[in-house]
Design a protein around this motif. Sequence first.
Motif, PDB file in Angstrom:
ATOM      1  N   THR A 263     -49.945  27.022 -47.024  1.00  0.00           N
ATOM      2  CA  THR A 263     -50.300  25.938 -48.058  1.00  0.00           C
ATOM      3  C   THR A 263     -51.266  24.972 -46.932  1.00  0.00           C
TER       4      THR A 263
ATOM      5  N   THR B 283     -55.466  27.051 -45.272  1.00  0.00           N
ATOM      6  CA  THR B 283     -56.138  26.336 -46.472  1.00  0.00           C
ATOM      7  C   THR B 283     -57.133  27.190 -46.775  1.00  0.00           C
TER       8      THR B 283
ATOM      9  N   TYR C 114     -49.921  29.738 -53.053  1.00  0.00           N
ATOM     10  CA  TYR C 114     -49.011  28.970 -54.068  1.00  0.00           C
ATOM     11  C   TYR C 114     -49.141  29.786 -55.341  1.00  0.00           C
TER      12      TYR C 114
END
Length: 168
Positions: free
Chosen positions: A81, A85, A92
């Motif tokens: 997360t 990125t 997720y």
Amino acid sequence: MLTDLEKSALGKSAEELNASEKKVIKRARERRAVSSNANEEFLSGANFGDRLADQIARIGGSWSFILCFFAFLMFWAVLNTVLLTTRPFDPYPFIFLNLMLSMLAAIQAPIIMMSQNRQAERDRFMAAKDYEINLKAEIEVLALHQKIDLEVLKELRELRAEVAKMRG
């Protein structure tokens, strides 16, 4: 052939005795110990799979495993997360992680159950050993009581004989 003491101690005829009781009586007659290192005796019959299941259950059921696994999960979540990125390999809601956790649980649960079954087997084995030791101790105590009773009766007969001589 059982003696009267063994019959009274066990309350059974020779035909009704199980192998464990016969072993205890034989050892009591020979004045040999019944006790042994039951843990070593139990583990001597364990195969590789049994020992592996016990070790996995021992590790999987420890606080160090729980804390390390929690740290791994946190690392996985932070990695996918925050650090990755742009291109996370498991974004997720972490579907790949859920798959891995499900597979781990599917494998770990039966292994832990095998270890629990072995623990129950070990408990039964230990209870049988305790029974043998207690039975031998009971037989020995009863034998001592019988010897003391016979000695007391002998002394009473001798005393009565002496008293009879003094009177007569």
